[in-house]
Write an enzyme that holds these catalytic residues in place. Structure first.
Site, PDB file in Angstrom:
ATOM      1  N   LYS A 128       0.837  -1.211   0.000  1.00  0.00           N
ATOM      2  CA  LYS A 128       0.000   0.000   0.000  1.00  0.00           C
ATOM      3  C   LYS A 128       0.868   1.255   0.000  1.00  0.00           C
ATOM      4  CE  LYS A 128      -3.830  -2.293   2.375  1.00  0.00           C
ATOM      5  NZ  LYS A 128      -4.458  -2.604   3.665  1.00  0.00           N
ATOM      6  N   GLN A 156      -4.167  -0.921   9.913  1.00  0.00           N
ATOM      7  CA  GLN A 156      -4.102  -2.272   9.353  1.00  0.00           C
ATOM      8  C   GLN A 156      -4.620  -3.283  10.377  1.00  0.00           C
ATOM      9  OE1 GLN A 156      -3.129  -3.063   6.148  1.00  0.00           O
ATOM     10  NE2 GLN A 156      -3.803  -5.136   6.639  1.00  0.00           N
ATOM     11  N   ASP A 189     -10.765   3.796   4.559  1.00  0.00           N
ATOM     12  CA  ASP A 189     -11.310   2.435   4.485  1.00  0.00           C
ATOM     13  C   ASP A 189     -12.838   2.448   4.514  1.00  0.00           C
ATOM     14  OD1 ASP A 189      -9.467   0.392   4.100  1.00  0.00           O
ATOM     15  OD2 ASP A 189      -8.768   0.456   6.170  1.00  0.00           O
TER      16      ASP A 189
END
Ligand code: NAP
Length: 316
Positions: A54, A98, A124
């Site tokens: 990422k 994460q 997200d």
């Protein structure tokens, strides 16, 4: 007959190519690049790989990226403090925590940490504010994996309006938002889970099946309606040679890859489904690259929205 391969790598590259000039344009206008801060708690090897990918993808497109590490033995408060610092720092437009968080932080930790992220920076799309807006079909920031699946289907010319769609899996991260997005696209949606009765017969009704359960090669060829589109979200690491031999024919390049690497990533859909489905995503190279492309898209969307909200004086 072999199913058409829905190439997530190619579509992911296409999306990234579209984002590059938009990110350059944002940087020129704002006087700084879009900023993405990733919080990585603990030392889960899988998470290390996902986060590195990422960060690299975002950096390659010209975003500012920072990795904030929280030790595995740290308290939940320390993880929350890392998120709060990113919330308050104006140079970050996107915050990603994460998962999974270290077990020692407690069973509710993930929810508590996600709830702390500023919704304007929630790339997200997991905060309650963004989930609420999403259900009402007016969210800017939508969970990346299901949004990536929709982008792949659209760009592959697969009709969703009126389609009979079955989503297998009901997680907050994939299954539920996937079902909601398909509903917004006017599909008729059924969501299945571990208590669904006679799963094969439900799957067999579908024009489109999305599988996100985390069980190796679970969906069998005889469950799939001939010609259906099958999206395999699952990523399961297989290290057992006998299992690889059961799943892949002797001449399959995947067997050779296993011999070279000692492990394979296999989806939730049995490889034999490619003989029945009309279109199928590969694993790897299907949904994964789209998740990252949509994360970069969300970072830019968040950056543009935050810039537009700033008073004209402070933009100069
Ligand atoms: P999760 O939170 O573990 O949820 C799994 C879901 O599958 C649950 O809803 C569970 O049902 C359901 N399920 C489990 N066993 C089942 C069975 N035998 N029959 C029917 N349903 C069953 O998983 P997730 O986070 O959604 O992830 C799913 C998979 O996608 C994993 O392999 C993950 O690694 C992968 N993934 C890939 C990407 C990517 O970018 N490629 C992104 C995210 C996730 P219950 O609710 O009843 O327990």
């Amino acid at each position: 007959m072999s199913a058409r391969v829905l190439d997530g790598t190619a579509v992911g590259n296409q999306i990234r190519g579209e984002l590059r000039p938009r990110i350059a344009e944002f940087t020129a206008r704002a006087g700084r690049p879009p900023g993405l801060g990733i919080v990585l708690a603990g030392d889960n090897p899988g998470s290390e790989i996902y986060v590195a990918t990422k960060l690299k993808s975002a950096g390659d497109l010209g975003c500012r990226t920072d990795l904030i590490r929280v030790p595995a033995a740290a308290s939940l408060d320390e993880a929350l403090a890392a998120v709060q610092r990113l919330n308050q720092d104006d140079s970050y437009d996107g915050i990603l925590v994460q998962s999974p968080l270290p077990e020692g932080m407690g069973p509710e930790a993930e929810q508590v940490v996600f709830d702390t992220i500023d919704p304007a920076k929630d790339v997200d799309g997991f905060t309650p504010v963004n989930v609420g807006l999403f259900v009402q079909n007016r969210a800017r920031l939508v969970p990346c994996t299901p949004r990536g699946v929709i982008e792949l289907l659209r760009r592959s010319g697969i009709e969703l309006k009126g389609a009979r769609a079955v989503v297998v899996g009901r997680s907050d991260i994939v299954g539920k938002p996937m079902a909601m997005l398909l509903l917004h696209e006017h599909a008729t949606v059924t969501v299945c889970h571990s208590r669904t009765k006679d799963l094969p017969s439900v799957v067999r009704e579908a024009d489109l099946v999305v599988v996100a359960i985390g069980r190796t090669a679970f969906v069998q060829p005889e469950w799939v309606k001939p010609g259906a589109t099958v999206i395999d979200v699952g990523t399961n690491r297989v290290t057992d040679a006998a299992e690889v031999e059961r799943l892949f024919a002797p001449d399959s390049p995947r067997r050779a890859a296993f011999v070279r690497r000692g492990a394979l990533v296999v989806g939730d859909v049995h490889p034999g489904v490619s003989a029945v489905a009309g279109a199928l995503t590969p694993v790897p190279g299907g949904v994964g690259p789209l998740t990252i492309a949509l994360l970069l898209n969300n970072t830019l969307v968040a950056a543009e929205a935050r810039l537009a909200r700033r008073p004209a004086m402070s933009r100069a």
